[in-house]
Design an enzyme around this catalytic site. Structure first.
Site, PDB file in Angstrom:
ATOM      1  N   SER A   1       4.573   2.777   7.766  1.00 33.25           N
ATOM      2  CA  SER A   1       4.257   1.661   6.767  1.00 33.25           C
ATOM      3  C   SER A   1       5.363   1.072   5.865  1.00 33.25           C
ATOM      4  O   SER A   1       5.946   2.093   5.436  1.00 33.25           O
ATOM      5  CB  SER A   1       3.005   1.981   5.781  1.00 33.25           C
ATOM      6  OG  SER A   1       1.809   2.001   6.344  1.00 33.25           O
TER       7      SER A   1
ATOM      8  N   HIS B   1       0.819  -1.292   0.055  1.00 34.71           N
ATOM      9  CA  HIS B   1      -0.141  -0.046  -0.138  1.00 34.71           C
ATOM     10  C   HIS B   1       0.897   1.205   0.081  1.00 34.71           C
ATOM     11  O   HIS B   1       0.454   2.269  -0.226  1.00 34.71           O
ATOM     12  CB  HIS B   1      -1.126   0.023   1.162  1.00 34.71           C
ATOM     13  CG  HIS B   1      -0.512   0.221   2.539  1.00 34.71           C
ATOM     14  ND1 HIS B   1      -0.228  -0.666   3.695  1.00 34.71           N
ATOM     15  CD2 HIS B   1      -0.236   1.494   3.126  1.00 34.71           C
ATOM     16  CE1 HIS B   1       0.072   0.001   4.783  1.00 34.71           C
ATOM     17  NE2 HIS B   1       0.121   1.295   4.352  1.00 34.71           N
TER      18      HIS B   1
ATOM     19  N   ASP C   1       0.201  -7.512   1.255  1.00 39.28           N
ATOM     20  CA  ASP C   1       0.566  -6.281   1.532  1.00 39.28           C
ATOM     21  C   ASP C   1       2.257  -5.965   1.565  1.00 39.28           C
ATOM     22  O   ASP C   1       2.879  -5.222   2.401  1.00 39.28           O
ATOM     23  CB  ASP C   1       0.299  -5.467   2.861  1.00 39.28           C
ATOM     24  CG  ASP C   1       0.002  -3.832   2.991  1.00 39.28           C
ATOM     25  OD1 ASP C   1       0.595  -3.277   1.824  1.00 39.28           O
ATOM     26  OD2 ASP C   1      -0.194  -3.429   3.889  1.00 39.28           O
TER      27      ASP C   1
END
Lengths: 469, 462
Positions: free
Chosen positions: A203, A94, A124
């Protein structure tokens, strides 16, 4: 359902200015806290940080987003870490997926443009590659197989864009299941839950144990909660990254089954296996005769069992890891009777398909995947999905809306985005004044006339409302 | 008495016009007269409404009030059409009539809704003959742009519903789908269905909220913008009111099972059809009379039993709907269609319009704490539920019940309960009965949530 609120994908923030004083304050607090730790812990934290710090990467991708019928490029921020001296970097899908360009800032402030080698939405995980003149510092990957709650961990990355940030905490739960009714958030793994502060921008960054090994990839936070963050276990990340480095993607087998833990049917602990809750239409499992309610007890003589939901990802992964296109024996139980079925695995196709902007008409169209076709109750995978239309555009004037499925263009069935693109291009080339689409919205179909020659005079009256007779 | 007062009013009307010719607005005298003449016919209507969420069957009740206008001495009332909306049931009507400073209230029943205007008619129920004040409407009363009008309505509840009057002007004249007038001021709710008076003192109409869905209201509705429904639009319904027949006693309506769109000039040009008009068949409901007659999307309907079907605009498709509805169920009709440019005749045997979600049957199960409803045809279309899905849809889940604790929510479609397949309400009821006898410790429901299926385990408390 494990959580009251679904965890949100850590987004990007532009609140850097406001965050700075807060961050400074927090630093002061952390330092005073560190002073009370025993000396050996302090040195362990420092050496763990030092082991990973040089390989930490601040990532600035420019992501392609499709909003309201337009393709836009949005600069974002994330984190990552170098795993090989020749410049392979692990981050989140992402963060780096669907990007037009990805910039990486290394620990020595070198800024390099990275190539996206591949991105896997199901785990992911994305892999980037930078080209450097000399060998790059790398991290040591640990194992996520035997993690324990209470174990101290460090999270590193760029929370809210603040690069080179380190936070300290413990593993709260090593195998948290995150699932919801039908959207599968990471179908193939549980999560490492930590209270080490993780924020948007973290992230893709590493979660590190006190030995200085990466044991997870920080990916999610529970919104509205304090210090409830989640990392992808490194064993899952490593496997996905290796597949991406080899083939550019992760190939998986698909049978068309959905599962529920045994507890959904009974709390009798003597019943072994996993509940088949759903069988996709037009899937290998449906063709073989598998039915919802059957219990799956073994795959090719390897028994499977999921009494609790945190055991479900392993079952799904066992199927995903089967060789593609090969016969597999499913051992089932139906009404207590054992049953064997041969199925031939198919390759899993992503839920989300590619998207394209069609600027002249002012709308965006997405590929219809089998999963989307199923959700739309289409008898087969056909048509293309309107993902957005821009107000004031030709498409909007014709009444096309997000969620519409274009089945036919000028009487010709459309089966793929490529076919639609071809048809669209030939329409533009021919300069024909109008194009007839046959469109499905919900359970209802209708004809939509797109007036391509009417850019200067958009239709005032939208003939979009059908009526039941 | 009222009659005397009307005589006074009439004489006033005769006197007034001389002064009116030059006047461009209401004088204070004129407003007082209008108020005096009309305020006793303006009543407050209280009622209870039950709204049903068409997706889940979830129901919510709310009390409300509205203006009701007495239009006959024996208790016929005119009120706003929103009392009779799809998915909303209104009941528990009470009419408060204020006369000579004294208030009296009566129960009332709703009459069938007129299908051409968004009003509701009600009738007061009384054992004794009534002689109530009422409004007399002036026919043929067209208004013009900018013309002043006065409206007699009620103030809010905090002002004790005091009858009041306000003035306004015609701000716009709407000519689609038929002439209506738009007022300038946003009127408060206490003025909807109130009488509208012109400078001559004639009651030329009532205030309406918007057009009905059936007449294209969905497209043309201007929420909060008051209209004047002039007398001619509804006087027929007042003079020969529909019977006192509750909605549930409505007779069966005919049904074809089509979705259509109008064949406008652009569509006609695209398909090389010389004359626009007609209805394009856009969707054929599976297993419907239309499907059995072989109609397919793209057919263009031009005749219904030799009557031309003509539609250029969306609102014009309703005339076809009306033709179908007014036909006899099970009768055979002929449709003149254009298929691939060729004229053809198709005959179809009409069916009975399937029950809608509003009238769906339901079953309350206290064991698991579920109110389940049948999956009606309109719900199938609304929720895009395939024909292969049989079951019952959960409308309500009783809080704290085994079903609630198991995570069952409204909208879930139950397809099996324990070992019993559930295809309809009867199956569900009999499954519950069987389970109540065997009393198992846990019961698993097999259900559909969105596009996927799954299990819910319930622990009934026997």
């Amino acid at each position: 359902m494990a959580l009251l609120q679904p965890p949100v994908i850590m987004g990007q923030s532009t609140h850097r200015v406001q965050s700075l004083p807060v961050a400074l304050l927090l630093c002061a607090v952390v330092f005073s806290g560190c002073a009370t730790l025993p000396g050996n812990t302090q040195s362990a934290v420092l050496s763990a940080k030092n082991a990973v710090y040089p390989a930490l990467v601040h990532i600035r991708p420019v992501k392609e987003v499709y909003i309201a019928g337009q393709r836009r490029e949005v600069p974002t921020i994330g984190s990552g870490f170098i795993i090989t001296e020749d410049g392979y970097i692990i981050t989140n899908e992402h963060v780096a997926g669907d990007s037009s360009v990805v910039w990486c800032v290394l620990s020595d402030n070198t800024e390099l443009e990275a190539r996206v080698i591949g991105a896997d939405a199901d785990t992911d995980i994305a892999v980037l590659k930078v080209e450097a003149s000399s060998a790059l510092p790398t991290v040591r990957l640990g194992s996520s197989a035997r993690l324990e709650s209470g174990q101290m961990v460090l999270a590193m990355g760029s929370p809210h864009g603040l690069a080179r940030s380190v936070s300290l905490g413990i593993i709260s739960v090593p195998d948290r299941y995150l699932g919801d009714a039908d959207g599968l958030i990471a179908p193939y793994n549980n999560w490492v839950q930590t209270d080490a502060a993780i924020n948007p921008g973290n992230s893709g960054g590493p979660l590190v144990n006190l030995r200085g090994e990466v044991i997870g990839v920080n990916s999610r936070v529970l919104s509205g909660a304090e210090n409830v963050g989640f990392a992808i276990p490194i064993d899952i990340a490593r496997e996905a990254a290796e597949a991406i480095m080899e083939e550019g993607r992760v190939r998986r087998s698909w049978l068309g089954l959905r599962f529920q833990q045994m507890g959904a049917k009974t709390d009798d602990p003597t019943v072994r296996g996993v509940v088949i809750s759903d069988v996709s239409p037009y899937s290998p499992a449906r063709e073989a005769g598998v039915r919802p309610g059957d219990l799956l007890v073994a795959i090719d003589d390897v028994s499977v069992d999921a009494r609790f939901e945190e055991e479900l990802p392993a079952v799904r992964k066992a199927i995903a890891d089967l060789p593609i296109g090969k016969t597999t024996v499913l051992q089932l139980k139906r009404d207590g009777e054992p049953l064997e079925m041969d199925v031939i695995t198919e390759e899993k196709i992503a839920t989300r398909g590619g998207q394209t902007e069609f600027q002249e008409w002012g709308f965006t169209v997405a590929e219809m995947t089998p999963e989307l076709a199923r959700r739309a109750q289409l008898p087969e995978r056909t048509g293309v999905l309107v993902s957005g239309s821009m107000p004031g555009s030709i498409a909007a004037a014709a009444g096309l809306e997000q969620g519409d499925i274009i089945l036919e263009v000028d009487g010709e069935p459309i089966h793929s985005l490529a076919a639609f693109t071809l048809a669209y291009e030939s329409i533009l080339e021919s300069g024909q004044p109008a194009t007839m689409l046959f469109v499905k919205r919900g359970a209802v179909t209708r004809f939509v006339l797109v007036k391509t020659g009417a850019e200067d005079a958009p239709a005032l009256e939208k003939e979009i409302i059908d009526h039941v007779d | 008495m009222l009659i005397k007062r009307f005589i006074v009013a009439l004489t006033l009307v005769v006197v007034l016009p001389t002064g009116l010719v030059s006047a461009d607005n209401f004088s204070q005298d004129m407003l007082q007269t209008a108020h005096e003449r009309l305020h006793e016919a303006v009543c407050v209507l209280t009622f209870t409404q039950e709204a049903t969420d068409p997706r889940t069957g979830e129901q919510q009740r709310q009390d409300g009030n509205a203006v009701a206008l007495l239009v006959s001495s024996d208790g016929l009332l005119l009120s706003n059409g929103h009392l009779q909306l799809e998915h909303i049931r209104s009941f528990n009507f009470r009419v408060y009539v204020r006369r000579n400073g004294e208030e009296q209230h009566y129960p009332a029943v709703m009459l069938d809704k007129p299908d051409d205007i968004n009003i509701t008619l009600l009738r007061i129920q009384s054992d004794t003959p009534l002689d109530l004040p009422y409004v007399r409407f002036q026919r043929g009363s067209a208004l013009s742009l900018g013309e002043p009008v006065a409206v007699v309505g009620v103030m809010g509840e905090n002002l004790d519903f005091e009858r009041s009057i306000q003035t306004d002007r015609v701000a716009a004249m709407l000519d689609t789908p038929r002439t209506t007038y738009c007022l300038t001021n946003p009127l408060r709710l206490g003025f909807i269905s109130s009488p509208v008076v012109n400078l001559h003192g004639d009651v030329v109409g009532v205030v309406g909220v918007d057009l009905d869905q059936e007449e294209g209201g969905g497209i043309l509705a201007r929420p909060g913008h008051p209209l004047v429904f002039q007398t001619d639009l509804f006087i027929e319904h007042v003079e020969s009111p529909p019977d006192v027949s509750p909605v549930s006693l409505r007779t069966e309506e005919a049904w074809l099972g089509l979705f259509t769109q109008p064949l406008n000039e652009d569509y006609a040009a695209y398909w090389d059809i010389e004359e626009p008009g007609g209805l394009i068949v856009s969707t054929v409901v599976p297993d419907s009379p239309a499907a059995r007659a072989g109609l397919t999307p793209g057919d263009i309907i031009r005749y219904f039993n030799d009557t031309p079907v003509y539609a250029i605009h969306d609102r014009e498709v309703f005339s076809f709907t009306t033709m179908i509805r007014e036909s006899e169920p099970h009768s055979t009709v002929t449709l003149g269609i254009l298929r691939n440019g060729e004229e053809e005749t198709v005959s179809a045997t009409l069916g009975v319009r399937p029950r809608t979600a509003r009238d769906a049957e339901e079953f309350t199960d206290e064991t698991f704490g579920l109110v389940v409803r049948e999956i009606t045809r309109d719900l199938r279309i609304l929720l895009n539920i395939g024909d292969e899905v049989d079951g019952v849809i959960v409308g309500r889940v009783i809080s704290g019940s085994p079903a609630h604790l198991a995570g069952i929510r409204p909208g879930v479609i139950i397809m099996a309960l324990g070992d019993y397949t559930v295809a309809d309400l009867d199956d569900f009821e009999s499954a519950v009965n069987q389970l109540e006898e065997s009393k198992p410790n846990e019961v698993t429901a097999f259900a559909r949530v969105g596009a996927t299926t799954g299990f819910f385990r319930m622990r009934p408390r026997w």
